[in-house]
Structure formats: structure tokens, C-alpha cells
Design a protein around this motif. Structure first.
Motif, PDB file in Angstrom:
ATOM      1  N   GLU A 269       0.850  -1.209   0.000  1.00 39.58           N
ATOM      2  CA  GLU A 269       0.000   0.000   0.000  1.00 39.58           C
ATOM      3  C   GLU A 269       0.876   1.246   0.000  1.00 39.58           C
ATOM      4  O   GLU A 269       0.536   2.254  -0.634  1.00 39.58           O
ATOM      5  N   SER A 272       2.083   1.717  -3.478  1.00 40.64           N
ATOM      6  CA  SER A 272       1.014   2.306  -4.314  1.00 40.64           C
ATOM      7  C   SER A 272       0.888   3.796  -4.035  1.00 40.64           C
ATOM      8  O   SER A 272       0.745   4.595  -4.978  1.00 40.64           O
ATOM      9  N   ALA A 301       1.188  -3.511  -7.615  1.00 41.23           N
ATOM     10  CA  ALA A 301       1.188  -2.074  -7.295  1.00 41.23           C
ATOM     11  C   ALA A 301       1.762  -1.276  -8.462  1.00 41.23           C
ATOM     12  O   ALA A 301       1.222  -0.238  -8.854  1.00 41.23           O
ATOM     13  N   CYS A 305      -0.172   1.587 -11.336  1.00 41.51           N
ATOM     14  CA  CYS A 305       0.155   3.024 -11.360  1.00 41.51           C
ATOM     15  C   CYS A 305      -0.068   3.584 -12.764  1.00 41.51           C
ATOM     16  O   CYS A 305      -0.142   2.845 -13.743  1.00 41.51           O
TER      17      CYS A 305
END
Ligand SMILES: NC(=O)C1=CN([C@@H]2O[C@H](COP(=O)(O)OP(=O)(O)OC[C@H]3O[C@@H](n4cnc5c(N)ncnc54)[C@H](O)[C@@H]3O)[C@@H](O)[C@H]2O)[C@@H](O)CC1
Length: 463
Positions: A269, A272, A301, A305
Motif C-alpha cells: 500500500e 502504491s 502495485a 500506477c
């Protein structure tokens, strides 16, 4: 090439005229390199043999002592006409003696099967005994499209590619046996989709408005082996990135250079969240990543993006069930497999690898995955999803050392962060890495290679 030749014929140029241009241009090149060296020209039955009669006539008129040895009578109209115009004696191939200079016009792009053993023995012996050997258009024994040897590999000093490169000129295992390859202009426009050789890029230096983000913020997502991410980061710096950051677990490793930013991201996380930064130019994930659950989460992740992305090394092994994710991305993606990774990836995404050559195999994977694919090796092929293909032939063999893939990945990411066009970024980086290798001298390490990248960039500056 056939389409290009047809376009020329449609303008009224005959096969005979094109053969004359080809034979004379090849003859001119041989004469410039070999001067008056006694020369044996070996002519086959087709139009490649026809080129041989034309160039033998040309060399003879220049005063070069020429002997023509033919495998058979010419069997095409144009070759027959060229043979008839040749004013010297023609002997049988079996009667030919060794000469200091030999020109191979036995077979060109029309070779369809291996050459008969007895013929091959005589032919290959003449080539091996020559101090200087030329092949016109293609070395006899090589298949033009598949870029494979139908007979044993045979080394030539110089190959004169007529009108356009064929795959065999640039792809292994034939390319490295071609010696110097010269493209001979025969007045045929090279068509779209023709075999394209990599060329030196033109790189703009930073302009007066430049700042670190404009030059490109590169983010490397680190995994199990941080050293690989570090190498990639150093290469991105050496390629001219304005700002290089590593996202990794825990504190910065001891000895991290002060000019590389370490951003702690212990959980996916956090990765990210870090990758949500709109100032990022391009992201790299894969070098030293590992292949466990943690690595999978990092690949997810990175793929989620919004930035241009380079997937390298371990990340390529984790792509099998992420094909949808790739297809759904709008920002460009570059994939950088070596042979093992290419085979595993193709299998994992069910893309067949039975295309005739490495270039078509790469193009097929690029199209299927809608990503730019760099299939690395002594011949590296770069393919865009739209079908464009660039071949980087005869790469510096000293690059075959651990870590150079990480350097290349960093270099690609830096170029991608700079302008966002995957095909160009990969081609530029491949060229820069090869040039950096030549500056690094023999037996360099990956770290030393990263240090010579600025010199390679310097040689490409558009100023
Ligand atoms: N198409 C054109 O108009 C031009 C072609 N040019 C030359 O023509 C070449 C292509 O000519 P061709 O298509 O005639 O092909 P090749 O000259 O390569 O030879 C084809 C002939 O060889 C026979 N052959 C194939 N494999 C054989 C084997 N293993 N053993 C014995 N015979 C075999 C074929 O049946 C055919 O008769 C090019 O590579 C180039 O050198 C140039 O002259 C420029 C103009």
C-alpha cells in the motif's frame, strides 16, 4: 524486399536493369576494398549468380584479374543475359583454385534448401582459403528470412546487402558470420515494415527550462536483492534522469549514494501511495525483485500506477496471470526478457513461439501483450505493439556479465521518464548500453558499465 523490387519494376525498371545496378554497385565496393587483387567470382543458377556476372565484368573492366566459376548454367532470363554479356571465360566450380579474394554469388535470397555436400565442400574450402571473402546479398548456405544456416556456418569478411537488410544480416547465428555488412543502394526504396537496424539515437541536452522532474523522475521498486535495484538506479542517473528514487522495505542500505533517494515503503500500500506521485516519469520493477507473494504484490502495485512502466527480470516471470492488467494500462509498458524469460513468458501468456525468426517472434509477443518488447541477446530485437521492429545486431559480447540487464533496465526507464515513448526509449537505451560497453573496455563489471553511460550519452547529444 520483393514488394520494393516490384514497385521499382512497376516504374518500368526491368529485372536486368536492377541486376545491373546491383552487380555494378557491388563491384564498385569490392574494387574499392580489394583494388587489383586477383578475384574469383562464384556464380550460381539464379539472379544472385547474375549479379556475379555483372560484377565480374565490372571488375575486369577496372583491370582486376578475374576468374568466374559457375555451379551450373544461369537459369533465369536476367542471369542468362548477364552471363551472355560477361566477356571472360567461365570455368566449372569444381575446377576453381584458391584465390586471394573470393566473391560468393552462388545463392542469395532464393536459397530454399541446404546446398549439396560435394558443392559445399568445394565452395567452403575456396571461401576459407581466401584472404578476403565477400558474399553478395547473402552468404550462400544462409536462409534469408529464418536467419539460420542450412549448411554449416561459414565466416565471410564482408557481406554486401543489396537494397535492404534481410533478417539473416542482423540476426544470429548468421549475423556474426557476416563480418562487415554494407548496405548497397540499388535504387529501391526500402518499404515500410522492412528489416530495420538500430541506429545511433539523437539525444537532446537539457534545455534552459529544465529541472529535475522535466528531465525525468525515475522510481525503482526494490525487492529481495536491493543491489540490483541500486545498479538500475545508478544506470538511470548515468543516462541523464533528473531524479532517481528507490522504493524499498526498511531503512536505506548502508553505503547508498547520497544522490539516490531511498523512500521507505514497507507494505505494498505504501508503494502504491508513493507511485501516485504525478511527478514520476517512469517506474521500473523487476531487478532483484524475487518471485514470492511480496514480489507479486509489488508487481501489482506497479502495474496499477498511471506512469510508464518497465517490467524486467523477476517481474516478467510474474506476468503470466496478469495479461489483463497489462492490456488495461493506458501508459506505455516495456518488457525486457532474455531468452529464458522470453520463452517462459510466451508460454505463460500462451503466445506461440514458432514464428520464422526472432524478430517475428518478438513482434508477435508485443502485439499480444500490447507492450513494447525487448528480446535481449547477442542480437536484441525491439518490437512495438503496432508491428514496428528494430534489430540491434552484434552487441558487445562483454555485456554477457551479471548485472548488465539491471543497468539496461535503468537506462530504459530513464529514457522513458524523459519522453514517454517506449519503442524509442528501449532503442536508445540498447544503443547507449552497447556504446557504454565499448567505452568500458574489456571485462567490465555492471557497476563500471553504469559509469560509462554518460560518455555514451555524450556521443549522442544533438547540439
Ligand atoms: N529480384 C531481382 O530482380 C533482383 C535480385 N537480385 C539478386 O537475386 C537474388 C535472388 O535471386 P533468385 O530468386 O534467383 O535466387 P538465388 O539466386 O538465390 O537462387 C535461386 C535458384 O537456386 C535454386 N536453388 C535454391 N536452393 C538451392 C540449393 N540448395 N541447391 C541448388 N539450387 C538451389 C532455385 O531453385 C533457383 O533456381 C538476390 O539475393 C540478389 O542477389 C539482384 O540482382 C537485384 C535484382
Amino acid at each position: 524486399m520483393v514488394a520494393a523490387e516490384q514497385a521499382v519494376f512497376d516504374t518500368g525498371v526491368s529485372v536486368d536493369a536492377l541486376m545491373r545496378r546491383a552487380g555494378e554497385a557491388a563491384g564498385e565496393m569490392i574494387w574499392r576494398l580489394g583494388g587489383n587483387t586477383p578475384t574469383l567470382v562464384l556464380c550460381g543458377p539464379g539472379n544472385n549468380g547474375g549479379d556475379g556476372y555483372v560484377l565480374a565484368q565490372f571488375l575486369g573492366q577496372k583491370g582486376v584479374p578475374v576468374t568466374v566459376a559457375a555451379l551450373t548454367e544461369p537459369r533465369t532470363d536476367a542471369a542468362r543475359h548477364a552471363g551472355a554479356r560477361y566477356q571472360g571465360e567461365v570455368i566449372a566450380l569444381a575446377d576453381a583454385n584458391a584465390h586471394p579474394q573470393v566473391v560468393d554469388c552462388l545463392f542469395g535470397s532464393g536459397l530454399t534448401r541446404s546446398i549439396d555436400d560435394a558443392v559445399w565442400r568445394v565452395f567452403s574450402s575456396l571461401i576459407k582459403k581466401a584472404s578476403r571473402s565477400f558474399a553478395v546479398d547473402l552468404p550462400s548456405g544462409a536462409d534469408a528470412d529464418q536467419a539460420i544456416w542450412l549448411n554449416d556456418p561459414l565466416h565471410f569478411d564482408h557481406v554486401l546487402a543489396l537494397g535492404a537488410f534481410k533478417y539473416a544480416h542482423l540476426l544470429e547465428p548468421v549475423a556474426s558470420a557476416c563480418g562487415a555488412v554494407s548496405l548497397i543502394d540499388i535504387g529501391v526504396d526500402v518499404p515500410d515494415g522492412a528489416v530495420t537496424q538500430i541506429s545511433k539515437p539523437s539525444i537532446a541536452p537539457p534545455d534552459a527550462q529544465s529541472h529535475k522532474y522535466r528531465r525525468g523522475l525515475v522510481v525503482v521498486v526494490a525487492g529481495a536483492m536491493v543491489g540490483a535495484a541500486l545498479l538500475a538506479a545508478r544506470a538511470a542517473q548515468g543516462t541523464g534522469a533528473g531524479y532517481v528514487k528507490i522504493l524499498g522495505v526498511g531503512d536505506a542500505p548502508a553505503g547508498l549514494p547520497a544522490d539516490i533517494v531511498w523512500q521507505r515503503a514497507d507494505e505494498p500500500e505504501a508503494v502504491s501511495a508513493a507511485l501516485a506521485d504525478p511527478r514520476i516519469g517512469a517506474v521500473l520493477v523487476g531487478p532483484g525483485l524475487g518471485r514470492g507473494a511480496d514480489a507479486e504484490a509489488l508487481v501489482d502495485a506497479a502495474m496499477a500506477c498511471a506512469h510508464p512502466l518497465v517490467l524486467d527480470a523477476d517481474a516478467l516471470h510474474l506476468l503470466g496471470n496478469r495479461r489483463e492488467g497489462l492490456a488495461n494500462r493506458t501508459a506505455p509498458v516495456a518488457l525486457t526478457p532474455h531468452h529464458g524469460e522470453f520463452t517462459a513468458l510466451s508460454e505463460a501468456v500462451s503466445v506461440a513461439t514458432d514464428a520464422p525468426n526472432k524478430a517475428s517472434r518478438t513482434a508477435r509477443l508485443a502485439k499480444a501483450l500490447r507492450a513494447c518488447v525487448l528480446y535481449k541477446g547477442a542480437d536484441s530485437v525491439i518490437a512495438a505493439p503496432d508491428g514496428r521492429v528494430i534489430i540491434a545486431d552484434r552487441r558487445c559480447s562483454w555485456l554477457s556479465v551479471a548485472g548488465t540487464g539491471d543497468v539496461l533496465a535503468g537506462c530504459i526507464t530513464a529514457r522513458l521518464a524523459n519522453h514517454g515513448v517506449a519503442l524509442h526509449a528501449v532503442a536508445e537505451a540498447v544503443w547507449l548500453q552497447d556504446r557504454a560497453a565499448r567505452y568500458a573496455g574489456p571485462a567490465f563489471t555492471a557497476g563500471q558499465l553504469a559509469k560509462t553511460l554518460p560518455l555514451a550519452v555524450e556521443s549522442c547529444l544533438d547540439r
